[in-house]
Design a protein around this motif. Structure first.
Motif, PDB file in Angstrom:
ATOM      1  N   LEU A 155       0.832  -1.208   0.000  1.00 45.74           N
ATOM      2  CA  LEU A 155       0.000   0.000   0.000  1.00 45.74           C
ATOM      3  C   LEU A 155       0.870   1.264   0.000  1.00 45.74           C
ATOM      4  CD1 LEU A 155      -2.802  -1.122   2.497  1.00 45.74           C
ATOM      5  CD2 LEU A 155      -2.907  -1.070  -0.010  1.00 45.74           C
ATOM      6  N   PHE A 156       2.023   1.176   0.596  1.00 48.63           N
ATOM      7  CA  PHE A 156       2.969   2.296   0.625  1.00 48.63           C
ATOM      8  C   PHE A 156       3.397   2.706  -0.787  1.00 48.63           C
ATOM      9  CE2 PHE A 156       7.640   3.267   0.764  1.00 48.63           C
ATOM     10  CZ  PHE A 156       7.560   4.533   1.344  1.00 48.63           C
ATOM     11  N   GLN A 157       3.433   1.748  -1.712  1.00 53.35           N
ATOM     12  CA  GLN A 157       3.844   2.057  -3.085  1.00 53.35           C
ATOM     13  C   GLN A 157       2.839   2.954  -3.789  1.00 53.35           C
ATOM     14  OE1 GLN A 157       6.888   0.865  -3.709  1.00 53.35           O
ATOM     15  NE2 GLN A 157       6.719  -0.153  -1.727  1.00 53.35           N
ATOM     16  N   ASN A 158       1.629   2.921  -3.325  1.00 52.54           N
ATOM     17  CA  ASN A 158       0.568   3.679  -3.980  1.00 52.54           C
ATOM     18  C   ASN A 158       0.644   5.141  -3.552  1.00 52.54           C
ATOM     19  OD1 ASN A 158      -1.906   4.781  -4.837  1.00 52.54           O
ATOM     20  ND2 ASN A 158      -2.875   2.773  -4.742  1.00 52.54           N
ATOM     21  N   PRO A 159       0.840   6.053  -4.502  1.00 51.11           N
ATOM     22  CA  PRO A 159       0.954   7.466  -4.139  1.00 51.11           C
ATOM     23  C   PRO A 159      -0.260   7.984  -3.371  1.00 51.11           C
ATOM     24  CG  PRO A 159       1.607   7.123  -6.410  1.00 51.11           C
ATOM     25  CD  PRO A 159       1.027   5.826  -5.941  1.00 51.11           C
ATOM     26  N   LEU A 160      -1.382   7.305  -3.463  1.00 50.30           N
ATOM     27  CA  LEU A 160      -2.559   7.741  -2.711  1.00 50.30           C
ATOM     28  C   LEU A 160      -2.445   7.380  -1.233  1.00 50.30           C
ATOM     29  CD1 LEU A 160      -5.371   6.642  -5.213  1.00 50.30           C
ATOM     30  CD2 LEU A 160      -4.198   8.847  -5.068  1.00 50.30           C
ATOM     31  N   GLY A 161      -1.507   6.524  -0.870  1.00 49.38           N
ATOM     32  CA  GLY A 161      -1.307   6.174   0.533  1.00 49.38           C
ATOM     33  C   GLY A 161      -2.528   5.567   1.195  1.00 49.38           C
ATOM     34  N   PRO A 162      -3.119   4.550   0.598  1.00 49.26           N
ATOM     35  CA  PRO A 162      -4.368   4.012   1.145  1.00 49.26           C
ATOM     36  C   PRO A 162      -4.175   3.405   2.529  1.00 49.26           C
ATOM     37  CG  PRO A 162      -3.600   2.672  -0.697  1.00 49.26           C
ATOM     38  CD  PRO A 162      -2.677   3.839  -0.602  1.00 49.26           C
ATOM     39  N   ALA A 163      -5.181   3.530   3.352  1.00 45.99           N
ATOM     40  CA  ALA A 163      -5.151   2.991   4.717  1.00 45.99           C
ATOM     41  C   ALA A 163      -5.844   1.636   4.743  1.00 45.99           C
ATOM     42  CB  ALA A 163      -5.844   3.946   5.671  1.00 45.99           C
ATOM     43  N   MET A 164      -5.273   0.717   5.500  1.00 48.29           N
ATOM     44  CA  MET A 164      -5.882  -0.606   5.658  1.00 48.29           C
ATOM     45  C   MET A 164      -6.870  -0.599   6.820  1.00 48.29           C
ATOM     46  SD  MET A 164      -3.800  -4.139   6.060  1.00 48.29           S
ATOM     47  CE  MET A 164      -4.627  -5.715   6.453  1.00 48.29           C
ATOM     48  N   PHE A 165      -6.618   0.283   7.777  1.00 49.13           N
ATOM     49  CA  PHE A 165      -7.516   0.436   8.918  1.00 49.13           C
ATOM     50  C   PHE A 165      -7.839   1.915   9.085  1.00 49.13           C
ATOM     51  CE2 PHE A 165      -5.088  -3.409   9.908  1.00 49.13           C
ATOM     52  CZ  PHE A 165      -6.094  -4.308  10.215  1.00 49.13           C
ATOM     53  N   GLY A 166      -9.002   2.221   9.641  1.00 47.37           N
ATOM     54  CA  GLY A 166      -9.388   3.609   9.877  1.00 47.37           C
ATOM     55  C   GLY A 166      -8.713   4.166  11.123  1.00 47.37           C
ATOM     56  N   GLY A 167      -8.996   5.425  11.414  1.00 54.82           N
ATOM     57  CA  GLY A 167      -8.489   6.051  12.627  1.00 54.82           C
ATOM     58  C   GLY A 167      -7.037   6.464  12.537  1.00 54.82           C
ATOM     59  N   SER A 168      -6.489   6.883  13.653  1.00 53.17           N
ATOM     60  CA  SER A 168      -5.093   7.344  13.726  1.00 53.17           C
ATOM     61  C   SER A 168      -4.356   6.531  14.787  1.00 53.17           C
ATOM     62  CB  SER A 168      -5.031   8.814  14.139  1.00 53.17           C
ATOM     63  OG  SER A 168      -5.740   9.597  13.226  1.00 53.17           O
ATOM     64  N   PRO A 169      -3.036   6.444  14.661  1.00 52.36           N
ATOM     65  CA  PRO A 169      -2.271   5.739  15.685  1.00 52.36           C
ATOM     66  C   PRO A 169      -2.434   6.419  17.046  1.00 52.36           C
ATOM     67  CG  PRO A 169      -0.926   6.132  13.732  1.00 52.36           C
ATOM     68  CD  PRO A 169      -2.191   6.906  13.556  1.00 52.36           C
ATOM     69  N   GLU A 170      -2.454   5.614  18.099  1.00 54.82           N
ATOM     70  CA  GLU A 170      -2.502   6.139  19.467  1.00 54.82           C
ATOM     71  C   GLU A 170      -1.204   6.869  19.783  1.00 54.82           C
ATOM     72  OE1 GLU A 170      -5.025   5.586  21.854  1.00 54.82           O
ATOM     73  OE2 GLU A 170      -6.155   4.950  20.072  1.00 54.82           O
ATOM     74  N   PRO A 171      -1.263   7.888  20.654  1.00 49.85           N
ATOM     75  CA  PRO A 171      -0.003   8.513  21.087  1.00 49.85           C
ATOM     76  C   PRO A 171       0.834   7.505  21.885  1.00 49.85           C
ATOM     77  CG  PRO A 171      -1.908   9.477  22.205  1.00 49.85           C
ATOM     78  CD  PRO A 171      -2.452   8.538  21.200  1.00 49.85           C
ATOM     79  N   ALA A 172       2.154   7.709  21.858  1.00 45.67           N
ATOM     80  CA  ALA A 172       3.056   6.802  22.570  1.00 45.67           C
ATOM     81  C   ALA A 172       2.740   6.810  24.057  1.00 45.67           C
ATOM     82  CB  ALA A 172       4.501   7.212  22.338  1.00 45.67           C
ATOM     83  N   MET A 173       2.947   5.650  24.697  1.00 41.90           N
ATOM     84  CA  MET A 173       2.543   5.467  26.081  1.00 41.90           C
ATOM     85  C   MET A 173       3.283   6.372  27.062  1.00 41.90           C
ATOM     86  SD  MET A 173       2.235   1.397  26.468  1.00 41.90           S
ATOM     87  CE  MET A 173       2.354   1.569  28.259  1.00 41.90           C
ATOM     88  N   SER A 174       4.567   6.629  26.767  1.00 42.84           N
ATOM     89  CA  SER A 174       5.370   7.263  27.813  1.00 42.84           C
ATOM     90  C   SER A 174       6.355   8.218  27.175  1.00 42.84           C
ATOM     91  CB  SER A 174       6.139   6.189  28.572  1.00 42.84           C
ATOM     92  OG  SER A 174       6.730   5.298  27.649  1.00 42.84           O
ATOM     93  N   PRO A 175       6.534   9.366  27.794  1.00 38.74           N
ATOM     94  CA  PRO A 175       7.417  10.391  27.236  1.00 38.74           C
ATOM     95  C   PRO A 175       8.860   9.920  27.163  1.00 38.74           C
ATOM     96  CG  PRO A 175       6.678  10.974  29.459  1.00 38.74           C
ATOM     97  CD  PRO A 175       5.921   9.755  29.068  1.00 38.74           C
ATOM     98  N   GLY A 176       9.506  10.270  26.079  1.00 39.73           N
ATOM     99  CA  GLY A 176      10.906   9.877  25.890  1.00 39.73           C
ATOM    100  C   GLY A 176      11.834  10.628  26.835  1.00 39.73           C
ATOM    101  N   ALA A 177      11.308  11.681  27.471  1.00 36.93           N
ATOM    102  CA  ALA A 177      12.155  12.480  28.343  1.00 36.93           C
ATOM    103  C   ALA A 177      12.570  11.690  29.587  1.00 36.93           C
ATOM    104  CB  ALA A 177      11.420  13.753  28.770  1.00 36.93           C
ATOM    105  N   GLN A 178      11.773  10.683  29.939  1.00 42.82           N
ATOM    106  CA  GLN A 178      12.125   9.852  31.101  1.00 42.82           C
ATOM    107  C   GLN A 178      13.528   9.299  30.961  1.00 42.82           C
ATOM    108  OE1 GLN A 178       8.024   7.682  31.979  1.00 42.82           O
ATOM    109  NE2 GLN A 178       9.765   6.589  32.811  1.00 42.82           N
ATOM    110  N   PRO A 179      14.283   9.272  32.036  1.00 43.69           N
ATOM    111  CA  PRO A 179      15.648   8.755  31.921  1.00 43.69           C
ATOM    112  C   PRO A 179      15.648   7.271  31.546  1.00 43.69           C
ATOM    113  CG  PRO A 179      15.081   9.182  34.225  1.00 43.69           C
ATOM    114  CD  PRO A 179      13.977   9.740  33.377  1.00 43.69           C
ATOM    115  N   LEU A 180      16.629   6.913  30.756  1.00 39.85           N
ATOM    116  CA  LEU A 180      16.759   5.541  30.279  1.00 39.85           C
ATOM    117  C   LEU A 180      17.310   4.667  31.400  1.00 39.85           C
ATOM    118  CD1 LEU A 180      16.802   3.691  27.665  1.00 39.85           C
ATOM    119  CD2 LEU A 180      19.195   4.330  27.481  1.00 39.85           C
TER     120      LEU A 180
END
Lengths: 411, 411, 411, 411
Positions: A155-180
């Motif tokens: 699907l990525f090859q298609n310039p229209l960028g078709p989606a296989m599923f609706g909606g948007s990705p969820e935001p990441a669970m935890s901020p990257g600022a947290q120390p590793l």
């Protein structure tokens, strides 16, 4: 290939696992048209329809044909189309011709699936076949993940960028600022490989001892934010960070970012969306992972190191595939899930490894050259499929899987 | 590109031709699934869906966008997908990526077609657009033929050998045992090129004089039976019969028969069927045609010689495409139809040729290197599309068109 | 292959021509080391040593072996190495493996040359062999030119830019500021092809009539200065100027100037030197020549048009090769010399052309597809070798010859 | 890159080693002409002249330029030609263009060598440079071996089969009929890697513990006789014996025997000679070695297993290179010599490995992906160069080195 040992079903009978797996494969493709399911974007990837058919061929070839009394092949000409790489099972069409199979149609393949799923019911409860059935389930789960990564690439090859599923990705669970943070390990002699009380592929055994030195393994995967810093610091244009083969690959293909990145967007199963800086970076090659680790003053873990840590974590936790929804890495501290994690270990046989006899012996052993081991599981891995001893493997330039990076360091 | 001259519709108004052409394109694809219409088997060929869309893009781009007041593009992102090669019309996807366009769907493309066909009705009767409309009709007819030859090539890749139409090919019209007759021509100065009283492509003009020597042109195309004799006599393994480039092509690709031959069968739009020895041979390259002619002690005609004979034959006769049925060569003495006929003339500009201004100027002129002219028409050519001055052209190794061979000789 | 007609030596006996030709080949390579003479920079080009050997093989194979009583091959294993493309003369090494032949050494090849030159003396005065000897001389002269263009290409690959000859190129003869004049021609029926009173290749005949329209041909070749204007005006980045195949070639290879240009320098047989703006542009492809002509509002001549003008010019005049010195275009009004001149005519057989029987029949005829005719002669052509009917031919992308451009226009 | 530790010269001062190494390189090429020394047969191989120059560039770049007061580069343009792969040392010509460097001549390169050898005398006895000098010597010894294998490959391309040395190969030392014996090892924790008391490459360290299982290693290399049995038993046509990548390689390249085999002959540095059935098989790829071991019911050793045995053998024994003579495997029970021996270990970093800083850090580390480790030494390895901890490495398809096979098995 399963080891010869009793299969213990942890909370799910083989029958139920079989049906759940078959159902999931079909549910995932529910939004695909016949055309979506037919196209093939590169030799490494297969059409969705082909995955639906190949997993069905597997049951028909290795179970029904040999063990179901009176079973006749649904269509005698289809094995030629849907055998993947089993030399012992005869000729097959060229790998990059799979995308030309507009026939059989998606509907016909789904009818075949139903037929085979139904026919299998007679064999599911026979203990004599338990090992082979467990293998078939694991096999189909692997193709579930491949189906998802392959159709994403198509699907990525298609310039229209078709989606296989609706909606948007969820935001990441935890901020990257947290120390590793780091998982510490004192080194020593450890046991490596699959235990005797559950299904495992032949390449996870035999169980054996390994000697490792003290090390630490990061608690989080590398994030998109960190990767952007690597890019901003000239990561893709600094030869000294790269393996020789990796640098040649960067130059030949003009690589300057992970696959599916464009500006500040990323292509997902839900189409193009802004990239979340706190989500784990994914769709990177071994070459990129190794260069990043060098840039970061760290290194990749070995497969033994990863497994030493993994043995005390739940392989069923983390962001893995639970149903027909868009897979996407979301971050957090689980060891399994989100992305398959590169190790610096080549994919090679364990001591005293021997492939099984017959065609299923081709499952793993013959791929033991030129590839690297990845550990863990990804957001597209069926939950329950992986375990600490699991060895996934890909060539160092490949990056259409949900691949990511967890740093290690000597201590 | 049409010459600037009044278009005379012989028995059919432009409106009627337009609608018939649009309808025919759609009727031909009625049996195709969305997947059938999406696949692309090689860079030279395009998906059926792409042809349906590209011909619609042509009307929208060159007529509706520029001349229909208030017309808005049906979808602003589709021109990027369906422009073929018009540099002046902007970027477009790579030619061999057309087969990855599972979206828009076949249904969506057909809805676009209906929309554009409908919108065109306001322009069809305006004399100011007659030339451009005649060009658009001719353009779509060319794609009708390409659609048929491209889908044939795609279905051929499938080991199941799917048929696009039911039934079997008709037996050849006339036995090959009949003695071969010749059209004689005394040579001299002749007029070449399109006359002023009908549509013609820009590459058919300007009309001009040419000087030819006496020659004879065969009354029939070379048959499958004759071709089998060529093979039996070692035609494909005798270097001295071949052009140097042709011999290299034979060696590199292991060529030993026309495309679509297998044992005594041939692949057709109706699937695999026994080959009729009396039918004209087809799907041969220029290299093969030239080698056969050398073997037969004859030669290929020049384009001028062919046209000198063709001017006294009806271009509307013979085996050409009349509707949505399987095209197949059937033999006989018509000059037009069955197969496009190779000439030994390179495809080059006529004296004082100038391409038209603007994007439509890219229609023909920029292809004038490396290709050979073919004359006549084939079983897949829309009847009424061709004429004596018509110049079809392909590279010498290409053979997925209905190409055939009519011998010539000096007298 | 020579026509069967008496060979008339205009001022030079065959014997003398033979010896002069052999001597010139050797004199040209006097400055080359064994290593210089061994390397091969691309498949189209051959090592200098190979040319020295191949021309010797030609005499040994077609004259000495067949006609010199008792002659024995100098080395029975060498024909395999030094046959170029004569299928009838058996197998040979791959074309791009010629550059791996460090043995035989340059000295050994020169000894072979001396042996064969000596042995030929017995046949040179026999009228029965005159045609074949004239062919052999013409053949060796062609290889003299190829040797010069091939070694130039090989030395160019070396970053040190080694010179084959000392000194610097002479300044161009005449300032480009002079107004461009035109040779006018009224058109009509003309005779084309070689006359009966001298040697000619088989592809120059049979002599025949051709009909041409009125036209004009430029008195000078296009200069470096004009080419720089073309570049400055965006010539290499304007798709509409180019043939479709040419534009693809420009894009694929990143072409932005003639071969051997770098900044304001050009690589010559005398190493790197500043480019003379008044000298004719050279080392351009057909694609480039055609694009320039389009940009200039002119066109390329046909081969017949060029020959119509050429018949009244001396083919022995102009800047051609007279001895072992560095060839370089220098400008002026001679029709012959400086650069081979592209025509827009494909290289195809003349009416009633038939290749000679036997291996020498492979000389020209089998190359009649995909190439274009060039007329005139270049600064690297042995003076006396060319004539008005001479047909040189190359593929449209090739440009390592001294190729140039003389504009034509309709009048 | 040398470890930072005192270099102990066992019986030979660095000065003497330096001079012996320089002299040997030159003695080996004494029979080569300038042309022999210039040609390059494939991208993996380099011209002999290039090796002579590159090793000289190494001394000039890493020693003389940085440490010899007032030293000026012999020729400022040559580093561009003779840098191999050191990104930190700037640009260089394309790897497969090395064979086009007819200039500088062999004589000029030898003069440069003499100049640099001479200039080095001022640095040879300074302890501060001992590590770098030891590295330079080891580097030049590696190129001595490559020079021999590369020129063998180049001469092999010549249908004349030229010999680099006179005479014939010696008969194998010991009949293959003797029963095969095994070195036994009980397994356990062993020390791996270079000891602290001599030169070693950086990739041989750090020294570290490894845990191995009991195993046995064959006392002899596999012989030509055994390989012929493998072929006779269908080894090259039995897919189940091969790794997947290996089988693809066999199919793509039509592999059916070791490199340099033809009928019952083999190509050697002394030209074509009958193959000795009792000599060790050589010029095989990893894929072939692995397939043979599978066929034989054995396996390849790991690099740790091999080293465990190797630590108790003399690395200076066996058939290795002592002077300017033709190298050829001859059989026997020495562990080192005859052929480099494939292990099933991928070439990867040891625990806590870090490349050295600066350009010499590119020596080994950047090649750690996709290659396999070979142990021992070959008939073309300078005696004294190798040791038990030595890690040679090549890609699994490469076979132009003197590669061979020693079987291992579990016990």
């Amino acid at each position: 290939m399963p080891q010869s040992k009793p299969v213990i079903d942890e909370g799910a009978s083989l029958s139920r696992q079989f049906l759940e797996t078959r159902t999931l494969t079909e549910a995932l493709t529910a939004s695909l048209s016949d055309a979506d399911a037919t196209i093939q974007s590169m030799e490494d990837a297969s059409p969705a329809k082909w995955h639906l058919a190949h997993t069905t061929w597997f049951w028909e070839t290795f179970l029904l044909r040999d063990y179901a009394p009176g079973y006749r092949l649904y269509n005698e000409r289809w094995p030629y189309l849907f055998n993947s790489y089993y030399e012992a099972e005869g000729d097959r069409i060229g790998r990059f011709s799979r995308g030309l199979l507009s026939r059989p149609t998606l509907t016909e393949v789904l009818e075949w699936r139903a037929h085979v799923t139904d026919a299998m019911s007679a064999l599911l409860d026979e203990p004599a076949h338990a090992d082979l059935i467990a293998l078939g389930i694991a096999h189909e789960q692997q193709h579930t993940e491949l189906l998802l990564t392959d159709i994403k690439h198509a699907l990525f090859q298609n310039p229209l960028g078709p989606a296989m599923f609706g909606g948007s990705p969820e935001p990441a669970m935890s901020p990257g600022a947290q120390p590793l943070g780091w998982h510490q390990h004192p080194g020593g002699v450890i046991m490596i490989g699959a235990q005797a009380d559950g299904f495992a592929f032949d390449n996870e055994g035999p169980q054996h001892r390994a000697l490792i030195e003290p090390f630490a393994l990061a608690r989080r995967l590398v994030s998109n934010r960190q990767w952007s810093e690597f890019i901003a610091d000239g990561g893709y244009s600094t030869a000294s960070l790269w393996l020789s083969d990796g640098w040649a690959w960067v130059k030949e293909h003009g690589i300057s970012a992970p696959l599916y990145w464009r500006d500040d967007q990323a292509f997902t199963h839900q189409g193009w969306h802004p990239r979340d800086p706190d989500a784990p970076v994914t769709h990177i090659s071994y070459y990129e992972a190794d260069a990043f680790a060098t840039w970061a003053g760290a290194r990749l873990p070995t497969e033994f190191e990863w497994e030493a840590i993994g043995q005390s974590h739940s392989a069923a936790a983390g962001n893995q595939l639970d149903g027909a929804a868009a897979p996407a890495p979301c971050g957090g501290e689980a060891l399994f899930g989100d992305c398959w994690q590169f190790t610096r270990s080549a994919y090679l046989p364990y001591p005293r490894f021997t492939p099984a006899a017959g065609a299923v012996g081709e499952y793993n052993g013959k791929f033991m050259s030129g590839q690297f081991v990845l550990k863990g599981a990804s957001c597209a891995t069926v939950r329950g499929h992986s375990r600490a001893s699991y060895r996934n493997f890909f060539y160092p330039h490949q990056r259409w899987q949900f691949t990511g990076l967890r740093l290690a360091r000597d201590v």
